[in-house]
Design an enzyme around this catalytic site. Structure first.
Site, PDB file in Angstrom:
ATOM      1  N   ASP A 121       0.874  -1.159   0.000  1.00  0.00           N
ATOM      2  CA  ASP A 121       0.000   0.000   0.000  1.00  0.00           C
ATOM      3  C   ASP A 121       0.922   1.222   0.000  1.00  0.00           C
ATOM      4  OD1 ASP A 121      -2.294   1.644   0.380  1.00  0.00           O
ATOM      5  OD2 ASP A 121      -1.859   1.693   2.536  1.00  0.00           O
ATOM      6  N   ASP A 140       0.041   5.109   0.896  1.00  0.00           N
ATOM      7  CA  ASP A 140      -0.107   6.071   2.000  1.00  0.00           C
ATOM      8  C   ASP A 140      -0.173   5.348   3.344  1.00  0.00           C
ATOM      9  OD1 ASP A 140      -0.246   7.903  -0.080  1.00  0.00           O
ATOM     10  OD2 ASP A 140      -2.436   8.014  -0.025  1.00  0.00           O
ATOM     11  N   SER A 168      -9.118   7.764  -4.149  1.00  0.00           N
ATOM     12  CA  SER A 168     -10.436   8.305  -4.500  1.00  0.00           C
ATOM     13  C   SER A 168     -10.397   9.822  -4.647  1.00  0.00           C
ATOM     14  CB  SER A 168     -11.469   7.904  -3.447  1.00  0.00           C
ATOM     15  OG  SER A 168     -11.163   8.503  -2.211  1.00  0.00           O
ATOM     16  N   HIS A 207     -11.441   5.526  -8.152  1.00  0.00           N
ATOM     17  CA  HIS A 207     -12.907   5.636  -8.030  1.00  0.00           C
ATOM     18  C   HIS A 207     -13.384   6.033  -6.641  1.00  0.00           C
ATOM     19  CE1 HIS A 207     -12.165   2.497 -11.265  1.00  0.00           C
ATOM     20  NE2 HIS A 207     -12.639   3.541 -11.903  1.00  0.00           N
ATOM     21  N   CYS A 215     -16.624  -0.240  -7.823  1.00  0.00           N
ATOM     22  CA  CYS A 215     -15.686  -0.867  -8.766  1.00  0.00           C
ATOM     23  C   CYS A 215     -15.080  -2.130  -8.142  1.00  0.00           C
ATOM     24  CB  CYS A 215     -14.574   0.121  -9.116  1.00  0.00           C
ATOM     25  SG  CYS A 215     -13.531   0.519  -7.697  1.00  0.00           S
TER      26      CYS A 215
HETATM   27 MG    MG Z   1      -2.790   3.146   3.643  1.00  0.00          MG
HETATM   28 ZN    ZN Z   2     -11.651   1.357  -8.587  1.00  0.00          ZN
END
Ligand code: MG
Ligand code: ZN
Length: 196
Positions: free
Chosen positions: A11, A13, A58, A96, A102
Site C-alpha cells: 500500500d 499512504d 479516490s 474511483h 468498482c
Molecule cells: Mg494506507
Molecule cells: Zn476502482
C-alpha cells in the site's frame, strides 16, 4: 509464517509515505517518506524481491486531483527510489469513489489481482503489506498473505482487530510489524534462511 516471497505488493499512504493530516496527498511536496521506508525498498530489491504498489486514490474520483497530478506524485516516489537502485514492477491505483462499486478499490481484490497477473508471480510467492483493515481484506480475498504495519492507520487498525471490530479477519492470523522496514527485515531474513 512465510514461504519463499518473490513479490511484495505495498500500500502507499501510511506504509511508504506519511499519511496526509487532511486525508489526501495532492502534491509531490506533500509526499514524504516514512522513516526507513526507502531502506526497506532497497532491502527488498537487493534480495531480488519484486515490488508493486496498490493504492486507493479516490481523491481522483472526488475531483481533488487529476490523474496527471497523481502520476507526478508517483514520479517523486519512483525517482527517489531509482536513485537507490529500486524499480517498481508496477504501480496500481483505484481512482474511483467508494459508491462507484468498482472491483479495484480495496477491500475489493482487483488491484492485487492485477499486480499478480501482470507481474506473473504466484499468489503463494506474493505478500501484501498495508496499514488498513481494507488492505488485509483485499489480500484475503485475493488469496495472498498480508502483513499489517503500525504506521499510518496501522496502530488504529491493530486496536480495531484486537477489539474484534473487523469480523472477517482472524486477529490471531495477522502478522503485525512496527513499520515497513521491520516487515521487510522479516521477509528478507526468511528468504536467506530458505536459501541455505
Ligand atoms: Mg494506507
Ligand atoms: Zn476502482
Amino acid at each position: 509464517m512465510l514461504g519463499n516471497i518473490r513479490h511484495a505488493i505495498l500500500d502507499r499512504d501510511g506504509v511508504i509515505n506519511e499519511e496526509s493530516p487532511e486525508g489526501y496527498i495532492l502534491s509531490p511536496e506533500e509526499w514524504i517518506w516514512i522513516p526507513g521506508a526507502k531502506e526497506a525498498l532497497s532491502m527488498l530489491a537487493q534480495a531480488g524481491i519484486a515490488i508493486s504498489v496498490a493504492t486507493n486514490q479516490s481523491c481522483v474520483g472526488r475531483g481533488l486531483i487529476d490523474e496527471q497530478g497523481l502520476y507526478r506524485i508517483n514520479e517523486k516516489m519512483k525517482n527517489q527510489a531509482a536513485e537507490q537502485g529500486v524499480f517498481f514492477a508496477g504501480i496500481y491505483f483505484c481512482p474511483h469513489l467508494p459508491e462507484y462499486g468498482c472491483r479495484c478499490r480495496k477491500p475489493a481484490p482487483g488491484l492485487l489481482e492485477k499486480a499478480i497477473r501482470q507481474t506473473g508471480f504466484e499468489r503463494c510467492e506474493t505478500v501484501f503489506i498495508g496499514d488498513a483493515a481494507r488492505d488485509l481484506l483485499a489480500a484475503k480475498t485475493a488469496g495472498i498473505a498480508s502483513f499489517l504495519v503500525r504506521t499510518g492507520k496501522g496502530a488504529d487498525t491493530e486496536a480495531d482487530l484486537q477489539k474484534g471490530i473487523v469480523k472477517e479477519i482472524d486477529t490471531k492470523s495477522v502478522h503485525v510489524f512496527d513499520d515497513l522496514l521491520s516487515a521487510c527485515r522479516a521477509i528478507t531474513a526468511t528468504k536467506e534462511k530458505l536459501a541455505k
